[in-house]
Design a protein around this motif. Sequence first.
Motif, short mmCIF file in Angstrom:
data_model
loop_
_atom_site.label_atom_id
_atom_site.label_comp_id
_atom_site.label_asym_id
_atom_site.label_seq_id
_atom_site.Cartn_x
_atom_site.Cartn_y
_atom_site.Cartn_z
N THR A 28 0.87 -1.17 0.00
CA THR A 28 0.00 0.00 0.00
C THR A 28 0.90 1.22 0.00
OG1 THR A 28 -0.16 -0.08 2.42
CG2 THR A 28 -1.93 -1.13 1.17
N GLY A 30 1.12 4.09 -1.57
CA GLY A 30 0.58 5.45 -1.48
C GLY A 30 1.61 6.46 -1.93
N ASP A 54 1.16 -0.21 -5.61
CA ASP A 54 -0.07 0.55 -5.38
C ASP A 54 -0.88 0.53 -6.66
OD1 ASP A 54 -0.78 2.85 -3.03
OD2 ASP A 54 -1.99 2.85 -4.86
N ARG A 55 -2.18 0.46 -6.54
CA ARG A 55 -3.07 0.46 -7.71
C ARG A 55 -3.16 1.82 -8.37
NH1 ARG A 55 -8.78 -2.12 -6.53
NH2 ARG A 55 -9.00 -1.19 -8.55
N ASP A 56 -2.88 2.86 -7.61
CA ASP A 56 -3.09 4.23 -8.06
C ASP A 56 -1.82 4.77 -8.73
OD1 ASP A 56 -3.56 6.93 -8.38
OD2 ASP A 56 -4.18 7.28 -6.31
N PRO A 57 -1.87 5.02 -10.04
CA PRO A 57 -0.68 5.52 -10.73
C PRO A 57 -0.27 6.91 -10.26
CG PRO A 57 -2.56 5.45 -12.24
CD PRO A 57 -2.99 4.79 -10.97
N VAL A 58 -1.21 7.70 -9.77
CA VAL A 58 -0.87 9.02 -9.23
C VAL A 58 -0.07 8.87 -7.95
CG1 VAL A 58 -1.83 11.18 -8.33
CG2 VAL A 58 -2.87 10.11 -10.34
N ALA A 59 -0.47 7.92 -7.11
CA ALA A 59 0.27 7.65 -5.87
C ALA A 59 1.69 7.17 -6.18
CB ALA A 59 -0.46 6.63 -5.01
#
Length: 75
Positions: A28, A30, A54-59
């Motif tokens: 995670t 982040g 993390d799944r979120d490319p922005v993170a």
Amino acid sequence: TGRSLVPDESLRTNVSTEGRPLSVVDCTLGGGGHASALLQALPADLPVRFHGVDRDPVALAAAEPKLRAVTAGAY
């Protein structure tokens, strides 16, 4: 900002890997704040293999400069 879920005690732990690299996985990642704190707390001469997910490319994009700063770009 969120509250740290990593207890301060875990960052002060003595780590011994008997010469083998320590594998650290943060699933995670982040913004990379906890990972950066952990990596900075480890002894400088300890070989570490760090994997951040993390799944979120922005993170992930936000974490990259933080991790490069604490690993001299070698992550």
